[in-house]
Design a protein around this motif. Structure first.
Motif, PDB file in Angstrom:
ATOM      1  N   SER A  85       0.780  -0.998  -0.054  1.00  0.00           N
ATOM      2  CA  SER A  85       0.133  -0.043  -0.075  1.00  0.00           C
ATOM      3  C   SER A  85       0.724   1.143   0.018  1.00  0.00           C
ATOM      4  N   VAL A  86       0.877   1.925  -0.980  1.00  0.00           N
ATOM      5  CA  VAL A  86       1.453   3.298  -1.162  1.00  0.00           C
ATOM      6  C   VAL A  86       0.769   4.372  -0.245  1.00  0.00           C
ATOM      7  N   SER A  87       1.416   4.659   0.912  1.00  0.00           N
ATOM      8  CA  SER A  87       0.998   5.813   1.799  1.00  0.00           C
ATOM      9  C   SER A  87       1.779   6.885   1.497  1.00  0.00           C
ATOM     10  N   SER A  88       2.073   7.669   2.596  1.00  0.00           N
ATOM     11  CA  SER A  88       2.792   8.679   2.692  1.00  0.00           C
ATOM     12  C   SER A  88       3.385   9.446   3.830  1.00  0.00           C
ATOM     13  N   ARG A  89       4.393  10.290   4.009  1.00  0.00           N
ATOM     14  CA  ARG A  89       4.750  10.845   5.217  1.00  0.00           C
ATOM     15  C   ARG A  89       3.601  11.862   5.799  1.00  0.00           C
ATOM     16  N   GLY A  90       2.774  12.214   4.824  1.00  0.00           N
ATOM     17  CA  GLY A  90       1.685  12.841   4.919  1.00  0.00           C
ATOM     18  C   GLY A  90       0.684  12.124   5.987  1.00  0.00           C
ATOM     19  N   HIS A  91       0.963  11.129   6.320  1.00  0.00           N
ATOM     20  CA  HIS A  91       0.090  10.224   7.593  1.00  0.00           C
ATOM     21  C   HIS A  91       0.268  10.835   8.736  1.00  0.00           C
ATOM     22  N   HIS A  92       1.526  11.892   8.680  1.00  0.00           N
ATOM     23  CA  HIS A  92       1.492  12.592  10.140  1.00  0.00           C
ATOM     24  C   HIS A  92       0.532  13.492  10.346  1.00  0.00           C
ATOM     25  N   LYS A 143      -8.537  19.706   3.802  1.00  0.00           N
ATOM     26  CA  LYS A 143      -8.141  18.673   2.806  1.00  0.00           C
ATOM     27  C   LYS A 143      -6.811  17.930   3.042  1.00  0.00           C
ATOM     28  N   TRP A 144      -5.946  18.840   3.878  1.00  0.00           N
ATOM     29  CA  TRP A 144      -4.589  17.865   4.198  1.00  0.00           C
ATOM     30  C   TRP A 144      -4.947  16.982   5.415  1.00  0.00           C
ATOM     31  N   GLN A 145      -5.714  17.328   6.412  1.00  0.00           N
ATOM     32  CA  GLN A 145      -6.216  16.399   7.350  1.00  0.00           C
ATOM     33  C   GLN A 145      -6.681  15.296   6.731  1.00  0.00           C
ATOM     34  N   ALA A 146      -7.687  15.443   5.783  1.00  0.00           N
ATOM     35  CA  ALA A 146      -8.418  14.257   4.977  1.00  0.00           C
ATOM     36  C   ALA A 146      -7.340  13.252   4.398  1.00  0.00           C
ATOM     37  N   TYR A 147      -6.358  14.091   3.740  1.00  0.00           N
ATOM     38  CA  TYR A 147      -5.471  13.270   3.145  1.00  0.00           C
ATOM     39  C   TYR A 147      -4.668  12.279   4.029  1.00  0.00           C
ATOM     40  N   GLY A 148      -4.186  13.002   5.392  1.00  0.00           N
ATOM     41  CA  GLY A 148      -3.378  12.359   6.263  1.00  0.00           C
ATOM     42  C   GLY A 148      -4.232  11.169   6.882  1.00  0.00           C
ATOM     43  N   GLN A 149      -5.503  11.320   6.976  1.00  0.00           N
ATOM     44  CA  GLN A 149      -6.309  10.296   7.606  1.00  0.00           C
ATOM     45  C   GLN A 149      -6.111   9.173   6.646  1.00  0.00           C
ATOM     46  N   SER A 150      -6.325   9.371   5.326  1.00  0.00           N
ATOM     47  CA  SER A 150      -6.310   8.439   4.414  1.00  0.00           C
ATOM     48  C   SER A 150      -4.950   7.560   4.432  1.00  0.00           C
ATOM     49  N   LYS A 151      -3.991   8.234   4.495  1.00  0.00           N
ATOM     50  CA  LYS A 151      -2.498   7.808   4.274  1.00  0.00           C
ATOM     51  C   LYS A 151      -2.287   6.843   5.636  1.00  0.00           C
ATOM     52  N   THR A 152      -2.830   7.233   6.903  1.00  0.00           N
ATOM     53  CA  THR A 152      -2.737   6.690   7.850  1.00  0.00           C
ATOM     54  C   THR A 152      -3.645   5.278   7.879  1.00  0.00           C
ATOM     55  N   ALA A 153      -4.708   5.519   7.306  1.00  0.00           N
ATOM     56  CA  ALA A 153      -5.791   4.252   6.793  1.00  0.00           C
ATOM     57  C   ALA A 153      -4.784   3.141   6.042  1.00  0.00           C
ATOM     58  N   ASN A 154      -4.033   3.524   5.088  1.00  0.00           N
ATOM     59  CA  ASN A 154      -3.428   2.599   4.299  1.00  0.00           C
ATOM     60  C   ASN A 154      -2.311   1.959   5.175  1.00  0.00           C
ATOM     61  N   VAL A 155      -1.517   2.670   6.144  1.00  0.00           N
ATOM     62  CA  VAL A 155      -0.526   1.853   6.859  1.00  0.00           C
ATOM     63  C   VAL A 155      -1.285   0.904   7.966  1.00  0.00           C
ATOM     64  N   LEU A 156      -2.383   1.337   8.437  1.00  0.00           N
ATOM     65  CA  LEU A 156      -2.843   0.361   9.337  1.00  0.00           C
ATOM     66  C   LEU A 156      -3.574  -0.949   8.728  1.00  0.00           C
ATOM     67  N   MET A 157      -4.094  -0.828   7.522  1.00  0.00           N
ATOM     68  CA  MET A 157      -4.636  -1.701   6.871  1.00  0.00           C
ATOM     69  C   MET A 157      -3.511  -3.055   6.548  1.00  0.00           C
ATOM     70  N   ALA A 204       2.279  -8.197   4.043  1.00  0.00           N
ATOM     71  CA  ALA A 204       1.629  -6.906   3.402  1.00  0.00           C
ATOM     72  C   ALA A 204       2.446  -5.540   4.093  1.00  0.00           C
ATOM     73  N   PHE A 205       2.682  -4.473   3.385  1.00  0.00           N
ATOM     74  CA  PHE A 205       3.909  -3.531   3.619  1.00  0.00           C
ATOM     75  C   PHE A 205       2.988  -2.235   3.262  1.00  0.00           C
ATOM     76  N   ALA A 206       3.679  -1.057   3.903  1.00  0.00           N
ATOM     77  CA  ALA A 206       2.897   0.147   3.527  1.00  0.00           C
ATOM     78  C   ALA A 206       4.489   1.030   3.286  1.00  0.00           C
ATOM     79  N   LEU A 207       3.941   2.173   2.614  1.00  0.00           N
ATOM     80  CA  LEU A 207       5.458   2.962   2.120  1.00  0.00           C
ATOM     81  C   LEU A 207       5.122   4.520   2.075  1.00  0.00           C
ATOM     82  N   GLY A 226       6.763  -8.276   7.441  1.00  0.00           N
ATOM     83  CA  GLY A 226       5.572  -7.837   6.886  1.00  0.00           C
ATOM     84  C   GLY A 226       4.936  -7.029   8.005  1.00  0.00           C
ATOM     85  N   GLY A 227       3.908  -6.204   7.590  1.00  0.00           N
ATOM     86  CA  GLY A 227       3.085  -5.303   8.600  1.00  0.00           C
ATOM     87  C   GLY A 227       4.122  -4.056   8.912  1.00  0.00           C
ATOM     88  N   VAL A 228       4.794  -3.753   8.298  1.00  0.00           N
ATOM     89  CA  VAL A 228       5.804  -2.549   8.396  1.00  0.00           C
ATOM     90  C   VAL A 228       5.720  -1.460   7.393  1.00  0.00           C
TER      91      VAL A 228
END
Length: 318
Positions: free
Chosen positions: A153-160, A177-191, A206-209, A267-269
């Motif tokens: 899953s392609v996340s982002s440092r924006g998860h912060h 818009k940026w908080q919404a983006y950050g939340q979605s990228k946190t979701a990518n990592v948690l998934m 599974a991996f996120a990055l 995995g899971g990292v």
């Protein structure tokens, strides 16, 4: 918190390219699914995997454009991640082909978009970046299980920018818009964290990055004035941030995640610059991975939430 988020000494770094990390790796006979694999980093990823011998399937919201970009390099099929009926249609057709999936890279996404509602009133970034990919992975599970497959899953440092907003996931009380983006990228990592926990007994890891800062059309919703203020671009729209990666460099971490023998048994990292990232960082410096993004309890909670929202869960038979 005990965590596997420890660097392993990959031998690669921020300036490594997708070609670099694939050196000596033969993907002949492997099948990869790359969402958004026809533009930006997705296109670089598709081409790198094809060059290493893989057959790549590219689900695309704009299949005509995807075919124009890829020609006969990859197999293109229609898929709109913000539309669960479209996800079902794509997955059903793929499963009917009887093929298995060795690599799945969830690369498609939207960033900092204007407030947009899809489906039952879902916020677009959470819907497309997370819920659509969640439903897709769950529906394709029969093609993934038992094959030593990797889901990336392609996340982002924006998860912060944001943890999951459990009390208002879809921004009913005000949109940022940026908080919404950050939340979605946190979701990518948690998934990735929870998918790995439940998938490893079936051979699925599974991996996120974070791919790095790259100037691509992902920034299409960000006004030029804002890009200039952020130090990303000049008045003509040309990238000026010296930390930006080239597209081949930006594709490297997801390709490394999908193929590297160094990640066997892991995995899971969350990964960054072709390496497992450490815990830490902040919304200001955005280095490392936020502890909340790899918390297993939060990952399980998000999985349950997403399964209820989409009506799909690989853990539920039938």
């Amino acid at each position: 918190m005990t965590t596997p988020q420890q660097p392993i000494g990959s031998g690669f770094g921020a300036r490594s390219t997708a070609t670099d990390v694939l050196e000596g790796i033969d993907l002949t006979g492997k099948l990869a699914v790359v969402t958004g694999g026809y533009s930006g980093l997705g296109l670089e990823t598709t081409r790198a995997l094809v060059a290493a011998g893989a057959h790549v399937v590219v689900p695309a919201r704009r299949p005509i454009l995807a075919t124009e970009a890829l020609g006969e390099e990859a197999e293109v099929a229609a898929l709109d991640l913000a539309d669960l009926d479209s996800v079902r249609t794509f997955a059903d057709a793929f499963l009917a082909s009887g093929r298995g999936i060795d690599i799945m890279i969830n690369s498609a996404g939207v960033m900092a978009s204007p407030e947009t509602r899809v489906g039952p009133g879902w916020e677009l970034q959470f819907a497309a970046n997370h819920l659509g990919h969640f439903a897709l992975v769950n529906r394709l599970w029969p093609a993934l299980a038992g094959r030593e497959a990797r889901v990336v899953s392609v996340s982002s440092r924006g998860h912060h920018y944001s943890d999951i907003r459990w009390d208002d996931v879809h921004f009913a009380t005000g949109y940022d818009k940026w908080q919404a983006y950050g939340q979605s990228k946190t979701a990518n990592v948690l998934m990735a964290v929870h998918l790995d926990a439940i998938g490893r007994e079936h051979g699925v890891r599974a991996f996120a990055l974070h791919p790095g800062g790259i100037y691509t059309n992902l920034a299409r919703h960000i006004p030029l004035a804002e890009q200039i203020a952020n130090g990303w671009a000049d008045a003509e729209g040309n990238p000026v941030d010296p930390s930006f990666k080239t597209p081949p460099q930006g594709a490297a971490t997801q390709v490394w995640a999908a193929t590297s023998p160094r990640l066997a048994g892991l995995g899971g990292v969350y990964l960054d610059d072709c390496e497992i990232a450490g815990i830490g960082g902040s919304a200001e410096d955005r280095t490392g991975v936020a502890a909340y993004a790899v918390d297993p309890d939060s990952a399980a909670r998000l999985w349950a939430y997403s399964a209820e929202a989409t009506g799909v869960d690989l853990l539920v038979k039938g």
